[in-house]
Design a protein around this motif. Sequence first.
Motif, PDB file in Angstrom:
ATOM      1  N   ALA A 123      65.081  26.611 -40.410  1.00 53.54           N
ATOM      2  CA  ALA A 123      65.474  25.776 -39.268  1.00 53.54           C
ATOM      3  C   ALA A 123      66.192  26.608 -38.207  1.00 53.54           C
ATOM      4  O   ALA A 123      65.978  26.412 -37.011  1.00 53.54           O
ATOM      5  CB  ALA A 123      66.362  24.634 -39.748  1.00 53.54           C
ATOM      6  N   ALA A 124      67.043  27.524 -38.633  1.00 51.03           N
ATOM      7  CA  ALA A 124      67.770  28.357 -37.679  1.00 51.03           C
ATOM      8  C   ALA A 124      66.818  29.265 -36.905  1.00 51.03           C
ATOM      9  O   ALA A 124      66.945  29.408 -35.681  1.00 51.03           O
ATOM     10  CB  ALA A 124      68.832  29.188 -38.396  1.00 51.03           C
ATOM     11  N   MET A 125      65.866  29.855 -37.596  1.00 49.88           N
ATOM     12  CA  MET A 125      64.939  30.753 -36.899  1.00 49.88           C
ATOM     13  C   MET A 125      64.033  29.987 -35.932  1.00 49.88           C
ATOM     14  O   MET A 125      63.810  30.427 -34.802  1.00 49.88           O
ATOM     15  CB  MET A 125      64.124  31.555 -37.905  1.00 49.88           C
ATOM     16  N   GLY A 150      67.341  28.284 -47.904  1.00 47.65           N
ATOM     17  CA  GLY A 150      66.053  28.665 -47.340  1.00 47.65           C
ATOM     18  C   GLY A 150      65.614  27.724 -46.223  1.00 47.65           C
ATOM     19  O   GLY A 150      65.099  28.156 -45.193  1.00 47.65           O
ATOM     20  N   VAL A 151      65.851  26.437 -46.414  1.00 47.30           N
ATOM     21  CA  VAL A 151      65.512  25.460 -45.381  1.00 47.30           C
ATOM     22  C   VAL A 151      66.383  25.679 -44.143  1.00 47.30           C
ATOM     23  O   VAL A 151      65.902  25.624 -43.003  1.00 47.30           O
ATOM     24  CB  VAL A 151      65.667  24.027 -45.931  1.00 47.30           C
ATOM     25  N   ALA A 152      67.663  25.958 -44.355  1.00 43.64           N
ATOM     26  CA  ALA A 152      68.563  26.221 -43.227  1.00 43.64           C
ATOM     27  C   ALA A 152      68.142  27.491 -42.489  1.00 43.64           C
ATOM     28  O   ALA A 152      68.195  27.551 -41.251  1.00 43.64           O
ATOM     29  CB  ALA A 152      70.003  26.342 -43.717  1.00 43.64           C
ATOM     30  N   ALA A 153      67.699  28.512 -43.232  1.00 41.46           N
ATOM     31  CA  ALA A 153      67.233  29.750 -42.603  1.00 41.46           C
ATOM     32  C   ALA A 153      66.012  29.482 -41.737  1.00 41.46           C
ATOM     33  O   ALA A 153      65.938  29.936 -40.587  1.00 41.46           O
ATOM     34  CB  ALA A 153      66.909  30.794 -43.672  1.00 41.46           C
ATOM     35  N   ILE A 191      68.064  34.933 -40.117  1.00 49.00           N
ATOM     36  CA  ILE A 191      67.651  36.060 -40.966  1.00 49.00           C
ATOM     37  C   ILE A 191      68.697  36.321 -42.051  1.00 49.00           C
ATOM     38  O   ILE A 191      68.360  36.576 -43.212  1.00 49.00           O
ATOM     39  CB  ILE A 191      67.387  37.317 -40.106  1.00 49.00           C
ATOM     40  N   LEU A 192      69.969  36.242 -41.656  1.00 44.37           N
ATOM     41  CA  LEU A 192      71.026  36.410 -42.666  1.00 44.37           C
ATOM     42  C   LEU A 192      70.958  35.305 -43.724  1.00 44.37           C
ATOM     43  O   LEU A 192      71.153  35.566 -44.919  1.00 44.37           O
ATOM     44  CB  LEU A 192      72.399  36.418 -41.996  1.00 44.37           C
ATOM     45  N   LYS A 225      70.281  34.257 -25.020  1.00 39.67           N
ATOM     46  CA  LYS A 225      71.231  35.040 -25.819  1.00 39.67           C
ATOM     47  C   LYS A 225      71.657  34.265 -27.060  1.00 39.67           C
ATOM     48  O   LYS A 225      71.729  34.819 -28.161  1.00 39.67           O
ATOM     49  CB  LYS A 225      72.448  35.394 -24.977  1.00 39.67           C
ATOM     50  N   LEU A 226      71.915  32.986 -26.886  1.00 44.62           N
ATOM     51  CA  LEU A 226      72.292  32.153 -28.026  1.00 44.62           C
ATOM     52  C   LEU A 226      71.135  32.032 -29.006  1.00 44.62           C
ATOM     53  O   LEU A 226      71.341  32.039 -30.229  1.00 44.62           O
ATOM     54  CB  LEU A 226      72.738  30.780 -27.534  1.00 44.62           C
ATOM     55  N   GLY A 227      69.909  31.963 -28.491  1.00 45.33           N
ATOM     56  CA  GLY A 227      68.742  31.896 -29.356  1.00 45.33           C
ATOM     57  C   GLY A 227      68.597  33.143 -30.214  1.00 45.33           C
ATOM     58  O   GLY A 227      68.249  33.062 -31.395  1.00 45.33           O
ATOM     59  N   ILE A 228      68.874  34.301 -29.634  1.00 45.62           N
ATOM     60  CA  ILE A 228      68.810  35.546 -30.405  1.00 45.62           C
ATOM     61  C   ILE A 228      69.854  35.544 -31.513  1.00 45.62           C
ATOM     62  O   ILE A 228      69.576  35.946 -32.650  1.00 45.62           O
ATOM     63  CB  ILE A 228      68.979  36.755 -29.460  1.00 45.62           C
ATOM     64  N   VAL A 229      71.045  35.061 -31.198  1.00 49.53           N
ATOM     65  CA  VAL A 229      72.103  34.990 -32.213  1.00 49.53           C
ATOM     66  C   VAL A 229      71.698  34.031 -33.324  1.00 49.53           C
ATOM     67  O   VAL A 229      71.891  34.315 -34.513  1.00 49.53           O
ATOM     68  CB  VAL A 229      73.441  34.564 -31.561  1.00 49.53           C
ATOM     69  N   VAL A 230      71.109  32.896 -32.965  1.00 49.69           N
ATOM     70  CA  VAL A 230      70.702  31.907 -33.971  1.00 49.69           C
ATOM     71  C   VAL A 230      69.598  32.479 -34.858  1.00 49.69           C
ATOM     72  O   VAL A 230      69.593  32.266 -36.072  1.00 49.69           O
ATOM     73  CB  VAL A 230      70.270  30.588 -33.284  1.00 49.69           C
ATOM     74  N   ILE A 231      68.666  33.220 -34.275  1.00 49.89           N
ATOM     75  CA  ILE A 231      67.618  33.857 -35.085  1.00 49.89           C
ATOM     76  C   ILE A 231      68.240  34.862 -36.053  1.00 49.89           C
ATOM     77  O   ILE A 231      67.862  34.941 -37.229  1.00 49.89           O
ATOM     78  CB  ILE A 231      66.560  34.529 -34.192  1.00 49.89           C
ATOM     79  N   PHE A 232      69.200  35.636 -35.573  1.00 47.92           N
ATOM     80  CA  PHE A 232      69.874  36.609 -36.439  1.00 47.92           C
ATOM     81  C   PHE A 232      70.590  35.904 -37.594  1.00 47.92           C
ATOM     82  O   PHE A 232      70.518  36.358 -38.740  1.00 47.92           O
ATOM     83  CB  PHE A 232      70.855  37.449 -35.616  1.00 47.92           C
TER      84      PHE A 232
END
Length: 116
Positions: free
Chosen positions: A70-72, A65-68, A50-51, A40-47
């Motif tokens: 890394a988050a995904m 862009g690098v943070a995006a 994307i933001l 569940k936390l992984g899905i939130v981090v992917i979202f």
Amino acid sequence: MPLSEREQQILAEMEKNLATEDPRFAEKEPARRAEPVGAKLGIVVIFVGILLLVGFFASQLLIVGVAAFAAMVGGIVMIASSLRSVMRTSSGERRARVQSALSSWEARLRDRYKRR
């Protein structure tokens, strides 16, 4: 990590002693394990990634862009490790459910790309 045979014997003996001392204890259902929150936390981090990606396209800042990215990637790793832990520590029924869900998802992907 599975229990050794000696540890299993000790545990069985403790349960037996508790059941004879307190019969209500023996009737209770074993406590269920908490659901892994990694998926569940992984899905939130992917979202969030994307933001951040949308923010990168709006601001053109490389660090966003690098943070995006890394988050995904981090979200995907969290989901994969959570699924791996479920497969390793869960009961046979739950493991079979996860395996059937993953195999049906894989079959749908293969069918989709065979048609193209």
